[in-house]
Design a protein around this motif. Structure first.
Motif, PDB file in Angstrom:
ATOM      1  N   ASP A   1       0.832  -1.215   0.000  1.00 48.66           N
ATOM      2  CA  ASP A   1       0.000   0.000   0.000  1.00 48.66           C
ATOM      3  C   ASP A   1       0.863   1.259   0.000  1.00 48.66           C
ATOM      4  N   ALA A   2       1.978   1.226   0.741  1.00 49.11           N
ATOM      5  CA  ALA A   2       2.886   2.374   0.768  1.00 49.11           C
ATOM      6  C   ALA A   2       3.497   2.617  -0.609  1.00 49.11           C
ATOM      7  N   CYS A   3       3.815   1.535  -1.323  1.00 53.08           N
ATOM      8  CA  CYS A   3       4.356   1.673  -2.680  1.00 53.08           C
ATOM      9  C   CYS A   3       3.312   2.262  -3.626  1.00 53.08           C
TER      10      CYS A   3
ATOM     11  N   ARG B   1       1.893   9.712  -5.761  1.00 52.79           N
ATOM     12  CA  ARG B   1       2.337  11.043  -5.345  1.00 52.79           C
ATOM     13  C   ARG B   1       3.669  11.461  -5.959  1.00 52.79           C
ATOM     14  N   GLU B   2       4.514  10.507  -6.341  1.00 57.54           N
ATOM     15  CA  GLU B   2       5.866  10.841  -6.792  1.00 57.54           C
ATOM     16  C   GLU B   2       6.098  10.328  -8.208  1.00 57.54           C
ATOM     17  N   GLU B   3       6.371  11.240  -9.101  1.00 62.18           N
ATOM     18  CA  GLU B   3       6.639  10.873 -10.490  1.00 62.18           C
ATOM     19  C   GLU B   3       7.944  10.098 -10.581  1.00 62.18           C
ATOM     20  N   GLY B   4       7.919   9.027 -11.317  1.00 60.90           N
ATOM     21  CA  GLY B   4       9.128   8.238 -11.517  1.00 60.90           C
ATOM     22  C   GLY B   4       9.281   7.070 -10.572  1.00 60.90           C
ATOM     23  N   PHE B   5       8.516   7.040  -9.481  1.00 64.95           N
ATOM     24  CA  PHE B   5       8.620   5.911  -8.554  1.00 64.95           C
ATOM     25  C   PHE B   5       8.036   4.661  -9.214  1.00 64.95           C
ATOM     26  N   VAL B   6       8.753   3.549  -9.118  1.00 70.19           N
ATOM     27  CA  VAL B   6       8.314   2.292  -9.731  1.00 70.19           C
ATOM     28  C   VAL B   6       8.434   1.164  -8.713  1.00 70.19           C
ATOM     29  N   TYR B   7       7.559   0.182  -8.837  1.00 75.71           N
ATOM     30  CA  TYR B   7       7.617  -0.968  -7.949  1.00 75.71           C
ATOM     31  C   TYR B   7       7.081  -2.192  -8.667  1.00 75.71           C
TER      32      TYR B   7
ATOM     33  N   ALA C   1       9.834  -5.277  -4.922  1.00 75.76           N
ATOM     34  CA  ALA C   1      10.990  -4.439  -5.249  1.00 75.76           C
ATOM     35  C   ALA C   1      10.499  -3.053  -5.621  1.00 75.76           C
ATOM     36  N   TRP C   2      11.365  -2.057  -5.435  1.00 84.52           N
ATOM     37  CA  TRP C   2      10.989  -0.686  -5.793  1.00 84.52           C
ATOM     38  C   TRP C   2      12.220   0.163  -6.074  1.00 84.52           C
TER      39      TRP C   2
ATOM     40  N   ASN D   1       5.952   3.759 -16.540  1.00 83.09           N
ATOM     41  CA  ASN D   1       4.772   3.176 -15.920  1.00 83.09           C
ATOM     42  C   ASN D   1       5.153   2.796 -14.507  1.00 83.09           C
ATOM     43  N   ASN D   2       4.405   3.286 -13.532  1.00 80.57           N
ATOM     44  CA  ASN D   2       4.803   3.083 -12.151  1.00 80.57           C
ATOM     45  C   ASN D   2       4.736   1.628 -11.726  1.00 80.57           C
TER      46      ASN D   2
END
Length: 691
Positions: free
Chosen positions: A249-251, A257-263, A277-278, A686-687
């Protein structure tokens, strides 16, 4: 024990890569191991001979009753007996206001009603009415609570014990956490109690009977833990599942909220999370410049969640570790590692590193061979050296130090033939031909000795400074006994340390009169320039002899051995050295520099200033198309201008502040300019990456 085990505890992996589950790694210099070994010493001798515990006296004041008990306990141990807590008295106003501490042999054993069994146990009591005691009384002075000794007697009616006997009293026999984990592991494997004790004595390096506990304590501990472990397994399974869901859920929230974050994550047949993984947008952009060599650290695992922690690092142009990604794996199989590497490559938009540095791990080695076939796999020599003591100190005994010295020399040999010849000599000399760890090291020989890996690009990732940088980051995220979501936040906080220039502007003095040094100073970061400057200075101690066909034999003016062969191709301004230092670190070697100076070069060719070591690498984020544009066109256009600007700005503070102010404005203006739509579309991530 049940409550305590629910804390999220991270430990260094102690399973030996040889595959024998009974083989246990004791790391040199590791905090946990150091503490564990010190516990044995501290239990056999709680206080060193240099520390003096004075005899308690009536009127002596303590801040608390616990402090007084500890003081009396230390005194008792030094004098051959132990103590226990007896009566306590309390009142409605003061609470507990009196504590009685007595000798362990105080009083007499009260007869108990025997159980209705055929052969009741008739235990002999050690109590003999000893009158040694220390009574405490509480008082409040100026609003501050304190305790003072109201009665004290050190008269015993029994014989006091010697040091080697007093440590065996129940009050001083304790099984520490590190030993508890090992005992449970050996017990589950079917080891009898006497064999468990023998294994612990060998691992701790103590004489038989010198552990801070006896077989009886081990037997009682195992019996007590059986039920507790079963109950904890259920609780830990529930906690693992809930914490992994919270982490997922945190991922998801972070990606929104954050552009570029991927998991990415995987689930089992029941829909429960197995691996996750993230990575962050800054890490993906940093990989475009510093992704040529990465370190995949898998040294920590959670004994609470039974999850392996893997962290990817790069090294920036200032020699510091930068965070690139993180993964939690359910096991250490090749399949799990393969999934982790696949996820990492997707995070980095299909880019793959030239070199990956890891610890020894057969599953990881197989996964790299499958998922990254063109990537060079290097085993970190520092990880190997950390295991040498555990592997060979006991078999070799007094010969270990001599073996260690020769092994260190072996690691740095530059020629493969010399390495294998010396390897065979050392193994035969110390009688290690049948040792399983020797066989393990030899099977990995293509990945760890300098003679095999000196042609692989490592960019200074094997240096102690870089290792310390990695270790600092890891300890910042595994030190707290927190849930996975808190660890996730700690990773995010720590990851930011790598994406900004962390050093102050340094003045880099010139040490020679060579123009190539002045030229390099305006291009490289202080860290990279110091590496090259070191080689430039040393190059002046070398003589070169032209051999014909563009080849030169370069050797130290004093040392006759260790010569290097340098090839110079003037048409393409290429220089190649047999030492392969440039291929290894991205810094021209002293031998090549000697030839360039001999051929009247006043500037080092641009191709020998890798982008990753330049000052400009920390000013912009470079992706696929823009990195190609920068290499081919921007670097040459801006190089002479930035070199001059840098040199001129250091002449005075006024110049520096002016240049700094104007450049900051230029950078802001460029950042506000619209990006090329086609590039922006190609770089939009794509996140969530599907498995």
């Amino acid at each position: 024990m049940a409550t305590k085990s629910l804390n999220n505890i991270w430990i260094r992996r102690q399973q030996c890569p040889c595959g024998d589950w009974k083989c246990y790694i004791k790391y040199e210099g590791d905090d946990q191991t150091t503490i564990g070994s010190q516990l044995v010493k501290s239990e056999t001798s709680l206080l060193s001979s240099s520390e003096v515990v004075f005899t308690p006296y009536v009127g002596q004041i303590f801040k608390s009753d616990d402090e007084a008990f500890e003081y009396y306990s230390n005194f008792a141990r030094k004098n051959g007996f132990s103590i226990r807590k007896a009566r306590s008295t309390e009142s409605q106003n003061l609470g507990v206001y009196r504590r009685d501490f007595v000798c362990y042999r105080s009083g007499f054993n009260q007869p108990r009603k025997k159980a209705n069994v055929e052969h009741p146990r008739d235990r002999k009591s050690v109590r003999c009415g000893c009158d040694a005691k220390m009574y405490l009384t509480k008082e409040i002075v100026d609003g501050v609570t304190q305790w003072y000794i109201s009665q004290f007697s050190n008269v015993h009616n029994h014989e006091l014990l010697e040091d080697d006997q007093v440590r065996l009293l129940p009050a001083y026999r304790k099984i520490q956490e590190a030993d508890q984990e090992r005992i449970l592991l050996l017990s589950k494997a079917g080891f009898p109690v006497n064999r468990i004790v023998k294994v612990l004595e060998i691992e701790r390096g103590v004489q038989p009977g010198q552990l801070p506990f006896i077989e009886k304590d081990v037997r009682n501990f195992i019996r007590t833990c059986k039920k507790t472990v079963q109950e904890n397994d259920v609780l830990l399974t529930e906690k693992r599942e809930s914490d992994l869901l919270e982490l997922l859920d945190a991922c998801k929230d972070k990606a929104e909220r954050e552009e570029g974050f991927v998991y990415n994550f995987t689930t089992d047949e029941n829909g429960k999370i197995e691996n996750i993984a993230w990575s962050y947008g800054d890490a993906v952009r940093a990989f475009a410049v510093f992704g040529d060599v990465i370190t995949f650290d898998t040294n920590y695992r959670s004994i609470t969640y039974n999850l392996l922690l893997g962290v990817w690092f790069g090294i920036d142009n200032h020699g510091k570790a930068i965070f690139l990604g993180c993964v939690l794996l359910q096991d250490e199989s090749a399949q799990s590692f393969s999934w982790a590497l696949q996820a990492f490559v997707r995070f980095m938009r299909g880019r793959r590193p030239q070199t990956m540095v890891t610890d020894i791990d057969s599953g990881l080695r197989d996964a790299i061979a499958i998922e990254l076939p063109s990537t060079k796999h290097v085993i970190c020599i520092r990880q190997i050296l950390a295991k040498i003591s555990s592997w060979f100190s006991l078999p070799l005994g007094l010969q270990y130090e001599e073996f260690k010295s020769e092994f260190d020399t072996l690691c740095q040999m530059e020629n493969i033939e010399d390495f294998e010849h010396q390897w065979n000599h050392i193994i035969a000399r110390f009688g290690l031909g049948s040792d399983k760890h020797v066989a393990l090291l030899f099977s990995y020989r293509a990945s760890w000795p300098l003679s095999y890996t000196r042609g692989y690009f490592l960019a200074r990732t094997i240096t102690p400074e870089y290792s310390k940088s990695v270790d600092t980051f890891l300890k910042s995220i595994v030190s707290a006994q927190a849930c996975l979501q808190v660890m996730f936040e700690q990773v995010g906080t720590g990851a930011n340390f790598g994406y900004e220039y962390r050093g102050e502007l340094q003045y880099m003095p010139i040490k020679t009169c060579l123009p190539i040094e002045e030229h390099a100073r305006g291009i490289l970061t202080p860290y990279a320039f110091n590496m090259l400057q070191h080689e430039i200075v040393l190059s002046m101690q070398y003589a070169s002899t032209e051999m014909g066909n563009g080849s030169f034999l370069v050797r130290h003016y004093k040392k006759m051995e260790g010569e290097s062969l340098v090839f110079w191709i003037p048409e393409d301004e290429q220089v190649h050295c047999s030492c392969k230092e440039f291929e290894h670190s991205g810094t021209l070697c002293r031998h090549s520099l000697r030839v360039l100076v001999l051929k009247n070069y006043f500037q080092i060719p641009e191709k020998y200033f890798p982008l990753r070591w330049r000052c400009e690498s920390c000013l912009v984020h470079i992706d696929d198309q823009t990195s190609e544009f920068s290499n081919d066109e921007c670097s040459q256009v801006f190089h002479s201008l930035t070199a001059t600007l840098f040199a001129e700005s250091l002449i005075s503070k006024e110049r520096f502040h002016y240049v700094n102010r104007e450049l900051a404005q230029i950078v802001e203006n460029v950042q506000n300019m619209p990006a090329n739509n086609e590039v922006a579309m190609n770089l939009a991530p794509n996140n969530v990456i599907e498995s």
